[in-house]
Design an enzyme around this catalytic site. Sequence first.
Site, mmCIF file in Angstrom:
data_model
loop_
_atom_site.group_PDB
_atom_site.id
_atom_site.type_symbol
_atom_site.label_atom_id
_atom_site.label_comp_id
_atom_site.label_asym_id
_atom_site.label_seq_id
_atom_site.Cartn_x
_atom_site.Cartn_y
_atom_site.Cartn_z
ATOM 1 N N ARG A 143 37.834 33.672 4.401
ATOM 2 C CA ARG A 143 36.683 34.100 3.589
ATOM 3 C C ARG A 143 37.160 34.379 2.168
ATOM 4 N NH1 ARG A 143 34.191 39.146 5.901
ATOM 5 N NH2 ARG A 143 33.089 37.712 7.273
ATOM 6 N N ARG B 298 34.400 51.909 6.430
ATOM 7 C CA ARG B 298 33.844 50.643 6.926
ATOM 8 C C ARG B 298 33.656 49.709 5.748
ATOM 9 N NH1 ARG B 298 31.245 49.720 11.872
ATOM 10 N NH2 ARG B 298 31.293 47.591 11.114
ATOM 11 N N LYS B 299 33.063 48.558 5.999
ATOM 12 C CA LYS B 299 32.791 47.610 4.920
ATOM 13 C C LYS B 299 31.779 48.189 3.943
ATOM 14 C CE LYS B 299 29.142 44.980 7.272
ATOM 15 N NZ LYS B 299 28.744 43.639 7.738
ATOM 16 N N GLY C 46 23.458 35.757 15.295
ATOM 17 C CA GLY C 46 23.945 35.576 16.655
ATOM 18 C C GLY C 46 24.152 36.844 17.438
ATOM 19 N N CYS D 207 24.620 39.493 10.560
ATOM 20 C CA CYS D 207 25.110 38.718 9.417
ATOM 21 C C CYS D 207 24.037 37.770 8.881
ATOM 22 C CB CYS D 207 26.354 37.939 9.801
ATOM 23 S SG CYS D 207 27.756 38.984 10.248
ATOM 24 N N GLY D 208 23.137 37.321 9.742
ATOM 25 C CA GLY D 208 22.043 36.454 9.317
ATOM 26 C C GLY D 208 20.833 37.188 8.783
#
Length: 522
Positions: free
Chosen positions: A59, A173-174, A428, A433-434
Amino acid sequence: MTNKFEAVKAAKDGLAVKDELEHFAAIGWQDIPEADRDLRLKWLGIFFRPVTPGKFMLRLRVPNGILTSAQLRTLGEIVDRYGENGNGDITTRQNIQIRGILIEDIPDIFERLSACGLTSVQSGMDNVRNITGSPIAGIDGSELIDTRPLVRQLQAMITNNGQGNPEFSNLPRKFNIAIEGGRDNSVHAEINDIAFVPAYRWGVLGFNVLVGGFFSARRCEAAIPLDAWVPPDQSVVELCRAILELYRDHGPRANRQKSRLMWLIDEWGIDHFRSAVTAKLSFPLHRAAPKDEIDWEKRDHLGVYPQKQPGLSFVGLHVPVGRLYAPDFFELARLAQFYGNGEVRLTVEQNLILPYVSNTLLAHLLEEPLLAKFGIAPPPLQRSLVSCTGAQFCNFALVETKNRALALSAALDAELYVPQPVRIHWTGCPNSCGQPQVADIGLMGTKVRRNGQTVEGVDLYMGGKVGKDAQLGTCVRKGIPCDDLQPILRDLLIEQFGASPRTDDLPQNSHLNVTAESIAVA
């Protein structure tokens, strides 16, 4: 109390594996210590994928989604060496992920990336992810603030100019940051931990600040106002630094499902949080402007549009679910160099923009073979389709997404006349993420029982809105088998989005920005 991720970070900082890449390349993926292979390599953007053992995902960081022709060619060369195993995806953060990478090639790949000005450092795990900005920054005639310089400054501060920055490599976290420079909320400000949206205060144009937006399997929240306004200068960078330091030093870490910034804001209260931020700044933090300037419906930028620079246009191309292969990278590099200024812009809808195209060359560009694949006026449901990686490559995904999303949207486009774009997002798994929560129709992968068998299915989300008055959608139906989905979506599109069964005399794209009109306007 701690968790395994905090224990891994305490034992060795994620960035430390940067000095071990040559060793890892020499010993092979199977002999890399598990904590390094499965976790710490993510600090360098290198992701081990159990569903494709030995083939890693890389990434990148693409601040504001801007790539050059040289960078596109480099990515094409990297992907090309892996044949059918190599590909790249445009992500929902204006970023690129490439797949099929072998660990023994990583040192050479990193040298190639560095030579063309790209980095993947701190793009995964508990770091600040790719910083998003307006995809038509600097070329939009209605633009309020050019986001590009601020995004570059932020990336430099957070990553130490791409070398890796231990100051921000151990967040709970992110963390997501977005800067919007236009009127249509092109960056989905509401789903970022920090978001800047244009606002006038005392007649001066700057940013109102939102904080705490996030998606997770446990909880999804829209960002809330910090009640703060900053000018579009170094104040943006300093404010981000202050918030990141507070989050790093005080954010909850025991339970990773409760470790995002909003949980700290919940614990402290927004007033205490704001006061703590203010105390770390070298300038007074002004109260927010009464209103921001997000007053347009969101644009998708597909089609041909005049730039603010006379005689030039930008051309938005639809990339089905964001998937690119080596020939696509090479051809995009050529088109950008020949027709434009050698630049390509990525969007959070997983599409791309060719800017700085001379109006005298528009007709020739639109005849290029690649535009038959990446068109400017796709059918309505395919036009607004977004999908995460899915089970083909991601071990978290519970269902296959990209191929299924394309096939289903094409089938519904063939079956129905849809008078308006309908944003359908696939993800998914509950990690989202989508981004199904921002879609008109969101589909989240799950497992369901059907005729006594466990099969792939989805939970259905509705009500997401982007642009002005953005809001998150909610789950309205659980456990739909994927094989049963087409008639359910067909009925939903007819009942709630004005679709009707197709007949031969109904135009497919009558509501879209079309070639002839675009050229005439330009």
